[in-house]
Design a protein around this motif. Structure first.
Motif, PDB file in Angstrom:
ATOM      1  N   TRP A   1       0.840  -1.209   0.000  1.00 14.22           N
ATOM      2  CA  TRP A   1       0.000   0.000   0.000  1.00 14.22           C
ATOM      3  C   TRP A   1       0.871   1.254   0.000  1.00 14.22           C
ATOM      4  O   TRP A   1       0.608   2.206  -0.740  1.00 14.22           O
ATOM      5  N   TRP A   2       1.915   1.279   0.835  1.00 16.04           N
ATOM      6  CA  TRP A   2       2.778   2.448   0.935  1.00 16.04           C
ATOM      7  C   TRP A   2       3.528   2.675  -0.370  1.00 16.04           C
ATOM      8  O   TRP A   2       3.676   3.815  -0.817  1.00 16.04           O
ATOM      9  N   HIS A   3       3.975   1.619  -1.011  1.00 17.75           N
ATOM     10  CA  HIS A   3       4.687   1.748  -2.280  1.00 17.75           C
ATOM     11  C   HIS A   3       3.759   2.323  -3.355  1.00 17.75           C
ATOM     12  O   HIS A   3       4.165   3.191  -4.144  1.00 17.75           O
ATOM     13  N   GLU A   4       2.520   1.847  -3.396  1.00 19.65           N
ATOM     14  CA  GLU A   4       1.569   2.372  -4.377  1.00 19.65           C
ATOM     15  C   GLU A   4       1.313   3.850  -4.140  1.00 19.65           C
ATOM     16  O   GLU A   4       1.209   4.634  -5.094  1.00 19.65           O
TER      17      GLU A   4
ATOM     18  N   GLY B   1      -1.994   2.526 -13.369  1.00 15.94           N
ATOM     19  CA  GLY B   1      -2.195   2.746 -11.951  1.00 15.94           C
ATOM     20  C   GLY B   1      -3.674   2.775 -11.603  1.00 15.94           C
ATOM     21  O   GLY B   1      -4.527   3.098 -12.427  1.00 15.94           O
ATOM     22  N   ARG B   2      -3.975   2.438 -10.362  1.00 19.98           N
ATOM     23  CA  ARG B   2      -5.364   2.313  -9.919  1.00 19.98           C
ATOM     24  C   ARG B   2      -6.158   3.596 -10.156  1.00 19.98           C
ATOM     25  O   ARG B   2      -7.267   3.583 -10.680  1.00 19.98           O
TER      26      ARG B   2
ATOM     27  N   PRO C   1      -4.650  -8.008  -5.079  1.00 16.69           N
ATOM     28  CA  PRO C   1      -3.518  -7.071  -5.023  1.00 16.69           C
ATOM     29  C   PRO C   1      -2.500  -7.372  -6.122  1.00 16.69           C
ATOM     30  O   PRO C   1      -2.312  -8.519  -6.521  1.00 16.69           O
ATOM     31  N   THR C   2      -1.846  -6.333  -6.608  1.00 17.03           N
ATOM     32  CA  THR C   2      -0.716  -6.498  -7.502  1.00 17.03           C
ATOM     33  C   THR C   2       0.486  -6.932  -6.674  1.00 17.03           C
ATOM     34  O   THR C   2       0.731  -6.397  -5.590  1.00 17.03           O
TER      35      THR C   2
ATOM     36  N   TRP D   1       0.060  -1.561 -11.828  1.00 19.39           N
ATOM     37  CA  TRP D   1      -1.129  -2.070 -11.136  1.00 19.39           C
ATOM     38  C   TRP D   1      -1.903  -2.940 -12.098  1.00 19.39           C
ATOM     39  O   TRP D   1      -2.189  -2.516 -13.228  1.00 19.39           O
ATOM     40  N   VAL D   2      -2.204  -4.166 -11.690  1.00 21.42           N
ATOM     41  CA  VAL D   2      -2.945  -5.102 -12.537  1.00 21.42           C
ATOM     42  C   VAL D   2      -4.434  -4.950 -12.245  1.00 21.42           C
ATOM     43  O   VAL D   2      -4.901  -5.304 -11.161  1.00 21.42           O
ATOM     44  N   PRO D   3      -5.204  -4.412 -13.196  1.00 21.70           N
ATOM     45  CA  PRO D   3      -6.638  -4.209 -12.958  1.00 21.70           C
ATOM     46  C   PRO D   3      -7.411  -5.512 -13.142  1.00 21.70           C
ATOM     47  O   PRO D   3      -6.914  -6.472 -13.739  1.00 21.70           O
TER      48      PRO D   3
END
Length: 408
Positions: free
Chosen positions: A92-95, A241-242, A274-275, A288-290
């Motif tokens: 989460w922090w990396h994203e 990205g998300r 999650p990716t 990010w993998v949707p």
């Protein structure tokens, strides 16, 4: 933990611990052996699960003797890739830190991976198109080069490319599809690429082949402010990205003329998952993998009609197999390009990435797939697109393949 994994998977393996103890998952000859070199590796694994195990391997606290591919397959089959709470926090922090919310950060993220230089990629991608996306492995395909040309033709046929049409190639990489589509289908292509080294390589190829003004380059999808007959996006969406998924889909729609055709080729999940943190931190920051469902919803909101969805997951496993083999075979040449940059840690990261992704796409329980979606802007008319899929394999294309000396 390793005992449970051994009971779940059918791949025999052995373990040698830092203190001298040993473990064998079964009596058969091991496909690989895990060699623990330092007790610190155990703490990494306890805290971060499979990510901790990978990081122990990257630091040399853990070695893999034998088949790395089998080790990664056994980890997936044995459930070692189950997410851990601390890994989820790191993810989460990396994203948050590396989100593609602005153009500057998105270009930094792209450069982290794609600006390693054409000389690096030339040593293991196909020659000469240098396509860094899933190939198309028809029955009887012999080489990566053939499979990548067939991918370009597969996309071109789906889009019904015709001479003189204006096409935009979003996320064009080294320009392989752009060059192939212009040379074999007579279309004019505007390519969009945020990575300077890739764009410069593509410009040199355009000049070398003397294609002139028929091919153009832009730096960002926001730069192309006009509509095109066709839109193609190969391997770009998973880098959005998300928070940018809707914006990127709308940009695809905005670039397309009313009634025009487009194709998006992307890695996607079936369901929301999650990716993987390793991929995000060490390979594709900002990626990010949707889910397929989320992509479809955003396409509908943008006024796009879905015409065809194809899953090429197994094709990607075969593509990655070849990339990994070529990477290993040419490692000494890669290392010689820049010894400090392409060091042993880099080699381990990329072997985990290439072999791991191959096994991920091959896994019968995997949730990560490769989709091609063909769409139109608005509903197509009854005569605007073929009613069946026979046109992808009809005689004119087979005859052209025969003339070029290739299997139909």
């Amino acid at each position: 933990m390793l005992q449970r994994a051994g009971e779940r998977c059918g791949i025999p393996f052995a373990v040698r611990f830092a203190g001298g103890g040993q473990f064998r998952s079964r009596d058969a000859a091991p496909a690989f052996t895990l060699q623990f070199n330092h007790n610190r590796a155990y703490w990494r694994i306890a805290a971060f699960g499979h990510v901790g195990m990978i990081e122990a391997y990257l630091s040399g606290e853990l070695d893999v003797e034998g088949s790395l591919a089998q080790a990664l397959a056994a980890g997936m089959e044995g459930g070692l890739d189950s997410p851990r709470p601390l890994t989820a926090v790191r993810n989460w922090w990396h994203e948050f830190l590396f989100a593609n919310a602005n153009v500057l950060q998105s270009r930094k993220n792209a450069d982290f991976h794609y600006a390693l230089g054409p000389e690096f990629y030339k040593l293991w991608l196909d020659d000469p198109l240098m396509l860094y996306t899933c190939a198309y492995w028809k029955d009887g395909t012999r080489t990566l080069e053939e499979a990548q040309r067939d991918k370009c033709d597969h996309v071109a046929r789906k889009l019904l490319l015709k001479p003189g049409e204006d096409v935009v190639d979003v996320g064009s990489g080294f320009g392989g599809f752009m060059l192939h589509a212009h040379e074999h289908y007579g279309v004019k292509v505007t390519a969009i690429n945020t990575t300077g080294s890739q764009a410069e390589y593509a410009r040199r190829e355009i000049e070398r082949r003397r294609f002139g003004a028929s091919l153009q380059m832009h730096g960002d999808f926001r730069d192309a402010q006009r509509e095109f007959d066709k839109v193609v996006s190969i391997g770009c969406l998973e880098h959005a990205g998300r928070g940018q998924l809707a914006e990127v889909i709308r940009a695809h729609a905005r670039h397309l003329k009313k009634g025009g055709l487009g194709l998006i080729h992307f890695i996607g999940h079936v369901g929301r998952f999650p990716t993987d943190f390793f991929i995000r931190k060490y390979v594709f920051p900002g990626g990010w993998v949707p889910s397929l469902a989320d992509v479809v919803v955003e396409m509908e909101k943008a006024g796009l009609e879905l015409l065809d969805v194809e899953n090429l997951r197994r094709h990607y496993a075969l593509t990655l197999d070849v990339w990994a083999e070529r990477f290993d075979r040419n490692w000494e040449r890669i290392h010689a390009l820049a010894p400090r940059r392409f060091d042993e840690r880099f080699r381990r990261i990329w072997r985990i990435y290439l072999y791991g992704c191959a096994e991920m796409f091959r896994s019968p329980t995997g949730r990560t797939h490769l989709f091609q979606i063909v769409f139109s802007k608005g509903n197509v008319s009854s005569t605007g697109y073929p009613m069946g899929r026979d046109f992808l394999y009809e005689a004119p294309y087979r005859e052209r393949d025969k003339r070029n000396g290739r299997a139909a």
